[in-house]
Design an enzyme around this catalytic site. Sequence first.
Site, short mmCIF file in Angstrom:
data_model
loop_
_atom_site.label_atom_id
_atom_site.label_comp_id
_atom_site.label_asym_id
_atom_site.label_seq_id
_atom_site.Cartn_x
_atom_site.Cartn_y
_atom_site.Cartn_z
N PHE A 94 -15.02 -20.24 -6.85
CA PHE A 94 -15.73 -20.78 -5.69
C PHE A 94 -14.86 -21.71 -4.84
CE2 PHE A 94 -16.34 -24.34 -8.59
CZ PHE A 94 -16.43 -25.46 -7.78
N LYS A 95 -13.84 -22.28 -5.44
CA LYS A 95 -13.03 -23.25 -4.73
C LYS A 95 -12.11 -22.61 -3.69
CE LYS A 95 -13.45 -26.44 -8.55
NZ LYS A 95 -12.82 -27.19 -9.63
N ASP A 96 -12.05 -21.27 -3.66
CA ASP A 96 -11.27 -20.59 -2.64
C ASP A 96 -11.74 -20.95 -1.23
OD1 ASP A 96 -9.40 -19.15 -4.18
OD2 ASP A 96 -10.87 -17.61 -4.64
N THR A 117 -9.49 -25.46 -9.64
CA THR A 117 -9.00 -26.10 -8.43
C THR A 117 -7.52 -25.81 -8.21
OG1 THR A 117 -10.60 -27.91 -8.42
CG2 THR A 117 -8.53 -28.32 -7.32
#
Length: 348
Positions: A33-35, A65
Amino acid sequence: EMTSKAFCFDVPLNEIAPGFSTLELFHGPTFAFKDVGAGFMGQMMGRLADEGKAINVIAATSGDTGSAVANGFYKVNGVNVTVLYPKGKVSRFQESQMTTLGHNIHAVAVEGCFDDCQAIVKKLLSDKDFHDSYRLTSANSINILRWIPQSFYYFWAYKQWKSRTGKVCPTVVVPSGNIGNLAAGVLAKRMGLPIAGFVAANNSNDTFFRYLESGEYAPTPTVPTVANAMDVSAPSNFERILCFYDNDYPSISADIKGRCYDDDAIRAAIKEMNDRYGYLSCPHSATGYLATKDTGADGFWLSTAHYAKFINVVSEALGSELPLIEPFHSISMKEGQHTEIPVDSDAV
């Protein structure tokens, strides 16, 4: 004019079974999701850099991350990146994603836990002379340029959920470690998105869960779990949650409920989703499934990473060894380079 593939990708709301929907946030370049936030930040930071002096980005990671930041900043002119991760406490695939790029990406294995890495980052950022000398900034959710874009996909999820169900005001279940994703959801709600509330799903590192239950914030030593990206005992975004609610515990506990799950429960959830629905889940996302079941939340949970990033955990939970699909196999086989240091900001 920005490179859209760096931070924009399809985020489908997948209905696994009636009453069980999840927002799949793992369709980006590093399958986490951190993309979204890291890719956006990399492009923006490249525009802030100048030819005279490079920007130095430092980030602490418990797993996802680091790879997202490394990919988002890779070969961005005028920006150097140092990623601190806890030695031996990330998956092989996660480590490969951070250590095999080279160029402007520097991986550092710290002989400690994530909280140690995060403490080093905070200490260096608060050292004004050091900060100014190196044009230092962070790519963790400490930095609002990384964190604010994460609120965007709550709006996209709401649009999909309302269109599919005809309902409004979903409850969103958020697997939570450093609680940046949860804080981004609260920001979306404060901006006007009609979210009924949130459920924060912790692993055995349950500082935030205990706070929601008692009103007392009391971090304890971090323990390693199968959901390693959530192995955080002193979440830096806790202060943002307090700020959003003016430090009012009754308001926080009214909007946000909590659940926590140990490794056995997480493994059992992975197996249950596969056996019942033919759906493979990473251990972090599995806590979202469990919390949705336990609370009866009418909404959806966030799936934060692709199951193949944690193939050993998933295989163990299923009782059979799954093949490592591409590109995960190729990336995992690459030889990377990193520096090993003690828990010492001077070493950084």
